[in-house]
Design an enzyme around this catalytic site. Structure first.
Site, PDB file in Angstrom:
ATOM      1  N   ALA A  77       1.482  -1.365   0.097  1.00 14.84           N
ATOM      2  CA  ALA A  77      -0.204   0.170  -0.172  1.00 14.84           C
ATOM      3  C   ALA A  77       0.909   1.874  -0.265  1.00 14.84           C
ATOM      4  CB  ALA A  77      -0.689  -0.321   1.353  1.00 14.84           C
ATOM      5  N   GLU A 126       1.408  -7.769   6.461  1.00 16.83           N
ATOM      6  CA  GLU A 126       0.363  -6.856   7.223  1.00 16.83           C
ATOM      7  C   GLU A 126       0.733  -7.487   8.843  1.00 16.83           C
ATOM      8  OE1 GLU A 126      -0.988  -7.233   2.970  1.00 16.83           O
ATOM      9  OE2 GLU A 126      -0.417  -8.640   4.218  1.00 16.83           O
ATOM     10  N   GLU A 152      -2.000  -9.263  -2.900  1.00 15.92           N
ATOM     11  CA  GLU A 152      -3.371  -9.835  -2.963  1.00 15.92           C
ATOM     12  C   GLU A 152      -4.392  -9.222  -4.125  1.00 15.92           C
ATOM     13  OE1 GLU A 152      -5.797  -8.463   1.179  1.00 15.92           O
ATOM     14  OE2 GLU A 152      -4.333  -7.055   0.438  1.00 15.92           O
ATOM     15  N   GLY A 159      -0.450  -5.383  -0.310  1.00 14.18           N
ATOM     16  CA  GLY A 159      -1.904  -5.235  -1.505  1.00 14.18           C
ATOM     17  C   GLY A 159      -0.968  -5.872  -3.068  1.00 14.18           C
TER      18      GLY A 159
END
Length: 699
Positions: free
Chosen positions: A60, A122, A102, A99
């Site tokens: 992120a 995370e 993901e 992310g």
């Protein structure tokens, strides 16, 4: 353009270019969403998602941390990718983390260079994957592997990721050409449009007992942390709920974690570790010297650990001892440590052999003539240090860095033993040095800026978190340890038991209580050190009389089977010992102390305030560069819980006025001078200022 889209033959290519790490900023998410939408109506037969620069999306955008979310969200982008009517292939290089991974999981297929790595880290920020990671990964790799990857936060190298099923193919450079060739082969094979959301979690791994085992595992491995338990809940939801319901459960858990105090503390530590490596007043012309070979004096536990640290980083080491017997013993211990690592499957025998081959032994100072850096790791005695540095001054080449691993002693005095004080620095490693991440870099008055630049850069190269400190007794960490240890002793003589003290602090999150730590280190170490001090230097007898009495009874800690606790000779299991209570009560009578019942809160306050107040003294004296450096030291070197963010972050969260009032209350209750609030704390608290505002004004 942060995101571009072009047709290359029959394929649409979405390219992200958001240096340095292609973070998933709002503009990037918007660009990917637009490109996926456009690709649905053009002539492309499949879509490749790739990144420019040194890495695939590495996570992120940290600039968005703590700010309101902006559309499109990552879950919305991932849904659009997964719902594409055309196959989407992620092409990975560098690190696809958080992310970024993901995003790749939402693609229908994933290929990666051999050098790439993937992961969901995370948990190390006190949160969990919030864009489908806990729902998609178990469908690809099963529950156990998914839990291991997500709760550890570890990076998985591409070959291993292929073996586990996290990616589908390892390819060669150039990546775009290989990815396009892979896409072509998928089309030719008639490969299905494989949406991970439609896969079933392997039934064999959906037993409810698995999740209870992992909850207990997390309660031990990440004691006190909320996010790991939430991760287990989310992976269980991947098994027990439909995909959309699982996503909603994951998102609710993610939002809960993101807004938690633990996530705030762990975000603070994330930035603090990166900031610690920056030297605020370093001349821009200062240059790090190349370190191609290192000498280490002393082949004991510390010296051997330091040697392994450099060998693990590929830097050759000459290990010096006074005689062959001590050298052989040290080299044998290094060999044993590598053997243990191999036996646990954490390193191959081939790698261990290569690393061990980088360490050569010697009993002659002359063998250090060509090293670029030498680190002294001998007995903590100034007389011994003077002798060692006199020899180093004689044999080492001009410009070689002469470093001391001293834990407490005056580096200025050590530097004065040489004709080149500008080349002398403190490099304080923590035991076991090949495991502990912290490195205190101690800047003496004459230390050159090039030496400081080299030391900080070298710390990062060998996998440490370097923190700069000025010279004082104990630098940052050990200086703060003294008042903390004092409060353990005073709490004990005034009414608390070892079990109560250690229990309060471990429940707060400390890795170990102070008395259990004393038993582990050996009570005789402090005892011997005190014998060399004057009564004035020793301080209040109540702060060491119990420890001295135990040592004089032969209770040295774990190594003798008894200290503050008794230890099972086979398992080292710890148990209470009524004999210790008798010693405590006898010392209390001898020193005129009326023992009383102490609350857990008082014990916690005394230990925390001791750390915090000393931290403010250190800041006010300029020993540490910034408050967050103190937090980095205590989390990485002294077992302070990362989810609390360190002593100074804890003080900020409490509010400086509350901290000040608490310390004043302890002063008034005890009448002790050492509970006088640090001048900097008093100034900030009474003026209603914060550590953040002080740092801003200072910088």
């Amino acid at each position: 353009m942060l995101v571009t889209y072009e047709l290359v033959g029959d394929f649409g290519v979405i390219t992200i270019n958001n240096p340095p790490v292609n973070a998933l900023s709002q503009k990037v998410r918007e660009g990917v969403m637009s490109a996926i939408t456009n690709a649905q109506t053009d002539n492309s037969k499949a879509i490749v998602l790739i990144c420019e620069g040194r890495t695939f999306v590495a996570g992120a955008d940290i600039k968005e941390f703590g700010k309101p979310p902006m559309a499109p969200s990552l879950p919305e982008v991932n849904e659009a990718i997964e719902s594409s009517a055309k196959p989407v292939i992620a092409a990975l290089h560098g690190t696809a983390l958080g992310g970024g991974f993901e995003l790749a999981l939402s693609c229908h297929y994933r290929c990666a260079l051999n050098t790439a790595a993937v992961g969901l880290p995370e948990v190390n920020l006190g949160i969990l994957p919030g864009a489908g990671g806990t729902q998609r990964l178990p469908r690809l790799v099963g529950v156990e592997t998914a839990l291991d990857v997500i709760t550890s936060g570890k990076r998985v190298a591409a070959p291993k990721a292929l073996e586990l099923g996290m990616i589908d193919r390892v390819v060669e450079e150039p990546l775009q050409d290989s990815a396009l060739a892979y896409a072509q082969s998928l089309l030719e094979e008639g490969a299905p449009l494989r949406r991970v959301r439609d896969l079933e979690v392997p039934a064999a791994e959906s037993d409810a007992d698995v999740f209870e085992v992992w909850r207990k595992n997390m309660a031990k491995r990440r004691r006190g942390q909320v996010a790991p338990q939430k991760i287990v809940d989310c992976v269980e939801a991947a098994v027990s709920k439909p995909f959309e319901d699982g996503l909603q459960f994951e998102r609710a858990s993610f939002v809960e974690c993101v807004g938690s105090d633990q996530a705030a503390a762990m975000r603070h530590m994330f930035f603090a570790e990166r900031k610690a490596a920056v030297v605020e007043d370093l001349n821009e012309n200062a240059k790090a010297k190349p370190i191609n070979r290192v000498g280490i004096i002393g082949a004991g536990t510390m010296g051997g650990g330091i040697a392994m640290t450099f060998a693990n980083a590929g830097i050759p080491v000459t290990l010096l001892e006074l005689n062959q017997e001590a050298l052989d013993r040290g080299l044998a211990m290094i060999s044993k440590n590598y053997g243990i690592t191999v036996s646990k499957g954490k390193m191959s025998q081939e790698v261990a052999d290569k690393r061990q081959a980088l360490i050569t032994g010697s009993t002659s100072y002359d063998s250090l003539a060509d090293v670029d850096l030498v680190i002294e790791a001998v007995f903590e005695s100034m007389d011994v240090k003077r002798q060692v540095f006199g020899e180093l001054d004689r044999v080492c080449k001009p410009g070689a860095i002469l470093a001391s691993n001293t834990s407490y002693l005056d580096v200025n005095e050590i530097a004065a033993c040489t004709s080149r004080p500008q080349d002398v620095v403190g490099l304080h490693f923590f035991s076991p040095a090949n495991v502990m991440r912290l490195l205190e870099v101690v800047r003496a008055d004459a230390t050159s800026e090039d030496v400081i630049a080299t030391s900080m850069a070298l710390g990062k190269k060998i996998g440490k978190v370097p923190v700069l400190a000025r010279v004082c007794y104990g630098f940052i960490g050990n200086r703060m340890l003294r008042p903390y240890a004092r409060e353990a002793q005073l709490s004990m003589i005034e009414g608390a038991s070892p079990e109560q003290i250690d229990g309060v602090l471990t429940r707060f999150g400390m890795a170990m209580g102070p008395l259990a730590v004393g038993d582990l280190a050996g009570l005789d170490i402090g005892y011997k050190a005190r014998q060399a001090l004057t009564p004035e230097q020793k301080g209040d007898p109540r702060s060491y009389c119990i420890a001295d009495a135990l040592v004089e009874m032969g209770r040295l800690g774990q190594k003798s089977g008894a200290g503050y606790y008794r230890y099972d000779p086979e398992t080292r299991a710890r148990s209470s010992d009524p004999e210790v209570l008798e010693v405590i009560e006898a010392q209390a009578r001898a020193h005129g102390v009326q023992r009383r019942t102490m609350t857990d809160q008082e014990i916690l306050d005394r230990h925390l305030m001791a750390l915090i107040n000393e931290g403010f003294h250190i800041l006010g004296e300029g020993i540490a560069q910034r408050p967050s450096d103190i937090d980095v030291v205590y989390v990485n070197g002294y077992g302070f819980p990362v989810f609390r963010g360190g002593p100074m972050f804890t003080a900020s969260q409490m509010g400086l006025r509350e901290v000040y009032d608490c310390i004043c209350a302890l002063r008034d209750k005890t009448g002790a001078d050492y509970w006088q609030p640090a001048p900097l704390l008093e100034e900030l608290a009474l003026e209603g200022k914060t550590l953040d505002s002080w740092s801003a004004d200072k910088g």
